[in-house]
Write an enzyme that holds these catalytic residues in place. Structure first.
Site, PDB file in Angstrom:
ATOM      1  N   GLY A 156      28.906  30.249  40.112  1.00  0.00           N
ATOM      2  CA  GLY A 156      28.129  31.368  39.594  1.00  0.00           C
ATOM      3  C   GLY A 156      26.947  31.650  40.478  1.00  0.00           C
ATOM      4  O   GLY A 156      26.526  30.795  41.259  1.00  0.00           O
TER       5      GLY A 156
ATOM      6  N   CYS B 258      30.984  24.016  42.094  1.00  0.00           N
ATOM      7  CA  CYS B 258      29.706  24.580  42.531  1.00  0.00           C
ATOM      8  C   CYS B 258      28.709  24.618  41.364  1.00  0.00           C
ATOM      9  O   CYS B 258      28.248  23.576  40.923  1.00  0.00           O
ATOM     10  CB  CYS B 258      29.942  25.956  43.148  1.00  0.00           C
ATOM     11  SG  CYS B 258      28.529  26.576  44.103  1.00  0.00           S
ATOM     12  N   TYR B 259      28.388  25.792  40.844  1.00  0.00           N
ATOM     13  CA  TYR B 259      27.492  25.884  39.688  1.00  0.00           C
ATOM     14  C   TYR B 259      28.024  25.049  38.531  1.00  0.00           C
ATOM     15  O   TYR B 259      27.264  24.391  37.815  1.00  0.00           O
ATOM     16  CB  TYR B 259      27.350  27.343  39.263  1.00  0.00           C
ATOM     17  CG  TYR B 259      26.432  27.570  38.073  1.00  0.00           C
ATOM     18  CD1 TYR B 259      25.071  27.809  38.261  1.00  0.00           C
ATOM     19  CD2 TYR B 259      26.922  27.560  36.774  1.00  0.00           C
ATOM     20  CE1 TYR B 259      24.232  28.025  37.174  1.00  0.00           C
ATOM     21  CE2 TYR B 259      26.099  27.764  35.685  1.00  0.00           C
ATOM     22  CZ  TYR B 259      24.747  27.997  35.893  1.00  0.00           C
ATOM     23  OH  TYR B 259      23.907  28.208  34.802  1.00  0.00           O
TER      24      TYR B 259
ATOM     25  N   HIS C  79      33.902  24.735  47.327  1.00  0.00           N
ATOM     26  CA  HIS C  79      34.837  25.658  46.674  1.00  0.00           C
ATOM     27  C   HIS C  79      36.267  25.326  47.102  1.00  0.00           C
ATOM     28  O   HIS C  79      36.723  25.775  48.167  1.00  0.00           O
ATOM     29  CB  HIS C  79      34.500  27.106  47.033  1.00  0.00           C
ATOM     30  CG  HIS C  79      33.294  27.627  46.334  1.00  0.00           C
ATOM     31  ND1 HIS C  79      33.343  28.243  45.104  1.00  0.00           N
ATOM     32  CD2 HIS C  79      31.979  27.586  46.685  1.00  0.00           C
ATOM     33  CE1 HIS C  79      32.116  28.582  44.722  1.00  0.00           C
ATOM     34  NE2 HIS C  79      31.274  28.187  45.661  1.00  0.00           N
TER      35      HIS C  79
ATOM     36  N   GLU D 257      38.944  26.477  45.890  1.00  0.00           N
ATOM     37  CA  GLU D 257      39.868  27.582  45.657  1.00  0.00           C
ATOM     38  C   GLU D 257      39.997  28.538  46.843  1.00  0.00           C
ATOM     39  O   GLU D 257      40.913  29.371  46.869  1.00  0.00           O
ATOM     40  CB  GLU D 257      39.438  28.376  44.417  1.00  0.00           C
ATOM     41  CG  GLU D 257      38.175  29.229  44.581  1.00  0.00           C
ATOM     42  CD  GLU D 257      36.878  28.472  44.344  1.00  0.00           C
ATOM     43  OE1 GLU D 257      35.847  29.135  44.136  1.00  0.00           O
ATOM     44  OE2 GLU D 257      36.904  27.228  44.375  1.00  0.00           O
TER      45      GLU D 257
ATOM     46  N   ASP E  35      53.762  48.058  38.820  1.00  0.00           N
ATOM     47  CA  ASP E  35      53.434  47.520  37.504  1.00  0.00           C
ATOM     48  C   ASP E  35      54.302  48.114  36.402  1.00  0.00           C
ATOM     49  O   ASP E  35      54.900  47.385  35.597  1.00  0.00           O
ATOM     50  CB  ASP E  35      51.952  47.767  37.188  1.00  0.00           C
ATOM     51  CG  ASP E  35      51.038  47.288  38.293  1.00  0.00           C
ATOM     52  OD1 ASP E  35      51.452  46.382  39.041  1.00  0.00           O
ATOM     53  OD2 ASP E  35      49.929  47.819  38.424  1.00  0.00           O
TER      54      ASP E  35
ATOM     55  N   LYS F 167      48.557  40.894  40.471  1.00  0.00           N
ATOM     56  CA  LYS F 167      49.524  41.766  41.152  1.00  0.00           C
ATOM     57  C   LYS F 167      50.598  40.982  41.897  1.00  0.00           C
ATOM     58  O   LYS F 167      51.786  41.319  41.831  1.00  0.00           O
ATOM     59  CB  LYS F 167      48.788  42.697  42.122  1.00  0.00           C
ATOM     60  CG  LYS F 167      49.688  43.598  42.951  1.00  0.00           C
ATOM     61  CD  LYS F 167      50.328  44.690  42.122  1.00  0.00           C
ATOM     62  CE  LYS F 167      49.329  45.813  41.876  1.00  0.00           C
ATOM     63  NZ  LYS F 167      49.959  46.981  41.244  1.00  0.00           N
TER      64      LYS F 167
END
Length: 529
Positions: A70, A97-98, A185, A187, A243, A384
């Site tokens: 964050g 992190c945060y 991080h 990710e 979609d 997506k």
């Protein structure tokens, strides 16, 4: 999602026995990316707000919890926090992190203030045996950091297993309580061993099997759709995009002939697109398709409208009115299928309507309150790239699955200013040139999304044929992305951009300047409006 689904849309429900990881969002740029990475590890994930309570968590019984990063400091007044009782639920937890700093602070550790901080690539050095860092990672290896505070004192019962130049405690672990934190991080792709660290947490520390896949999504959604629909008739809002195509195929697999698809020509489609959509669906889908030309109705609703949110809401309402009144004699339909995705929900105000509204997607924030049809949204849990994978699993051809994303409001949100038939016609020609030249350059599959936008309320002085001109600028926009939540501007070769510019100015009457948008997302969005 972050709330139980409404009675009108039970197809958003997750399977009761499906292991789910809840990603608690503390306002991170990468909260959605964390959720996607979990799914890439074949574990289902959902994003929930940080105000979620321990009772709500307990009721949902997730297999694990991940606290996102964050932008705030844990020391700032009003900084987002976590219900302390959540730590006592015994659910495996990973803070990023945060999230890691919050774990340390709330459980009795100390987070230092005003430290040097670290931004970007940093060397992480292992200082002890870790149950999170991968065993095959070097003792010192690269990772991605983005922080200005840092953990300086561990809470009781925790051990630190890694450090970095700006983070005295870069990894903290309490295996007895199954609570862990990483300052870096994992990710992002810039942390080479990040996915392995997340995998160790999910599969080893939390004990979650790798058994979530597209096949299970199909099975779950087919069952949910049949339960919701029963013997009722259903119509599908078919745009020709990825979609809506995947949503239609999934619903068709569930209820067969009970589904009728409606393609609405809004007048805001790309050049020759309506004819292509009708031909493609007739050739590949085998669905009952009704083609409605409602262009006059949409242009009338958009007359004098220039504000982007007002445009989206006007277009969203007209879509619903068309589906309610112009169904080719199908008057007994009770349900409407839409290809709503997870990013649509997030950008329209979050999954529970409390997050900041980036822009109201016509199929979410633009829906009228008095609509008569109940919604079926079988894709609203998916990103997506997951929808593309689902389309392939359903057997759709590549020309449908890999079609570039096109916004539901169409060219209406690519004209900056009032939308008129004349401006749409101008933009259709410019946009066709952009797409044709990308295809000629062999870049079509490398670009996530590309288009031309018209600055209709802007005039630019130019000179053509030794005479002064006063025309409209056209903006070329092209981005690369994985999920549309983040995007980078595409590095199109100058030679290709030059051809696009020359052709647009020479072939499209009323345009005398072409510019290229080099804004990433964030801070921009992929569409201009």
């Amino acid at each position: 999602m972050s709330q139980p689904p409404s009675p009108s849309s039970p197809t958003t429900s997750a399977s009761d026995d499906r292991p789910t990881v809840l990603v608690v969002d503390f306002g991170a740029q990468y909260a959605q990316l964390i959720a996607r990475r979990v799914r890439e590890l074949s574990v289902f994930s959902e994003i929930v707000p940080n105000r979620i309570t321990a009772d709500e968590i307990a009721e949902r019984a997730p297999a694990a919890i991940i606290l996102s990063g964050g932008p705030a400091s844990v020391h700032v007044e009003g900084a987002p926090s976590l219900d302390p009782a959540i730590y006592d639920l015994g659910i495996p937890m990973l803070g990023i992190c945060y999230g890691a700093q919050l774990i340390a602070q709330q459980l009795g550790g100390v987070v230092g203030r005003g430290m040097a901080g670290e931004y970007g690539r940093t060397v992480l050095e292992r200082t002890g045996d870790s149950l999170i860092l991968p065993d095959d990672a070097p003792g010192a290896h690269e990772c991605w950091m983005s922080h200005f505070d840092g953990i300086t004192v561990l809470p009781d019962g925790f051990v630190g297993t890694a450090t970095s130049p700006g983070a005295p405690v870069a990894v903290l672990e309490n295996d007895e309580r199954k609570i862990y934190g990483v300052q870096f991080h994992p990710e992002v792709v810039h942390s080479p061993f990040g996915m392995q660290a997340m995998a160790r947490f999910l599969h080893e520390r939390a004990g979650i099997a790798s058994d979530w896949a597209m096949a299970s999504v199909i099975e779950e959604q087919v069952a949910l759709i049949r339960e919701q629909v029963g013997d009722e008739r259903v119509i599908c809002a078919l745009s020709g995009g990825v979609d809506s195509s995947v949503a239609a195929a999934l619903v068709h697999q569930a209820i067969g002939h009970q589904l009728t698809c409606i393609y609405v020509d809004t007048g805001l489609m790309r050049k020759n697109e309506s004819a292509q959509v009708v031909e493609t669906y007739g050739r590949n889908m085998g669905l009952e398709l009704i083609h409605v030309d409602a262009s006059e109705q949409f242009f009338a609703a958009l007359a004098g409208v220039t504000e982007p949110e007002a445009k989206r809401k006007a277009i969203g309402e007209q879509f619903i009115r068309v589906f309610e009144k112009h169904t080719g004699g199908l008057r007994d339909a009770k349900f409407l299928v839409q290809g709503t995705l997870y990013p649509d929900l997030i950008e329209s105000g979050g999954t529970d309507g409390t997050a900041s509204v980036i822009k109201s997607h016509h199929n979410v924030g633009g829906l009228p309150d008095d609509m008569e049809l109940e919604l079926i949204e079988p894709l609203r849990d998916l990103f997506k790239d997951e929808v593309r994978a689902l389309g392939t699993e359903l057997g759709l051809p590549d020309e449908m699955v890999w079609r570039q994303p096109f916004p539901g409001p169409g060219l209406g949100v690519r004209i900056i200013g009032e939308v008129t038939p004349e401006r749409v016609a101008l933009l259709q020609e410019a946009d066709a040139i952009v797409r044709e030249e990308l295809k000629n350059a062999g870049l079509e599959r490398e670009i996530w999304q590309s288009y031309a936008a018209l600055l209709a309320d802007v005039r630019s002085v130019g000179v053509m044929g030794d005479e002064r001109t006063y025309g409209n600028p056209v903006v070329i926009r092209a981005v690369t992305s994985e999920d549309a939540m983040t995007a980078d501007w595409a590095r199109i070769p100058y030679e290709t951009l030059e051809v696009m510019s020359q052709r647009i100015i020479n072939e499209v009457d009323g345009v005398n300047r072409v510019v290229y948008d080099i804004t990433s997302k964030p801070p921009g969005t992929i569409e201009w409006e």
